[in-house]
Enzyme design. Sequence first.
Site: not given
Ligand code: KIV
Length: 273
Positions: A48-49, A117, A119, A186
Amino acid sequence: MADTDIRRITAPDIRARKGGEPIVALTSYHAHTAGLLDSHVDFILVGDSLGMVMHGLETTVPVTLDMMILQGRAVMRGSKRALIVVDMPFGSYEESPEQAFRNSARVLKETHCGAVKLEGGVRMAETVRFLSERGVPVMGHVGLTPQSINALGSFRARGRDEAEWAPFLDDARAVADAGAFAIVIEAVAEPLARKITAEVAIPTIGIGASPACDGQILVLEDMLGLSPRVPKFVKRYGELAGHIEAAVKAYAADVRSRQFPGSAHVYQLKRKG
Ligand code: KIV
């Protein structure tokens, strides 16, 4: 071997790599970059980056499920071999295990990716178990959890004082015990990441964590030198921003001076007879 015979790496394959050869991962949001990464990495994270990297947002909080699905589909189309993991965005899974299942099932069905994934540690353990028991492979994410930025107040590294370690260890253990197949750690102090890696039975994937982790991940644009500001933990393996700007400058000069298009770049009339 025909293209169709290439078998994708699966979540259980990654799970089996605990303590073995380091797992290599990068982010990608597009078909073209996914294609470049595919034969060199074990998994690609559609992170989500993308909200910050592609859309110029300040945080990942505004990212939506539809954005993740659109880019997840692009990355699946561009790759054949790597496991594709798609991030569940803020607000799409925290409310209840049922909400998380509904939305992660959408991600699996609409992108055909191999895992999601999410969090959070102890607070998400029930959800991780609910999903894992229902056929959704889950990668955890502990330490600095950027989706909680409004509650955390900053992106600073965590656990740099040993007295702060207990909740981070509890988080990692809870996610591992709940059935996650791997866990991203992280931006935490190196000895904390090392300790988590030694204690949990699933692979740890470090980003700003420790070389002792079972694998490493970076945001592709950060390591390629395309992001204007990067955290201390990023090693730059390229300086693409300068190359792109030089190419654009040369193109603009060619257009303005009518050097482009040249005779090789235009269509002449077909020869008759
Ligand atoms: O969103 C993302 O790119 C991430 C990575 C920084 C692990 O969660």
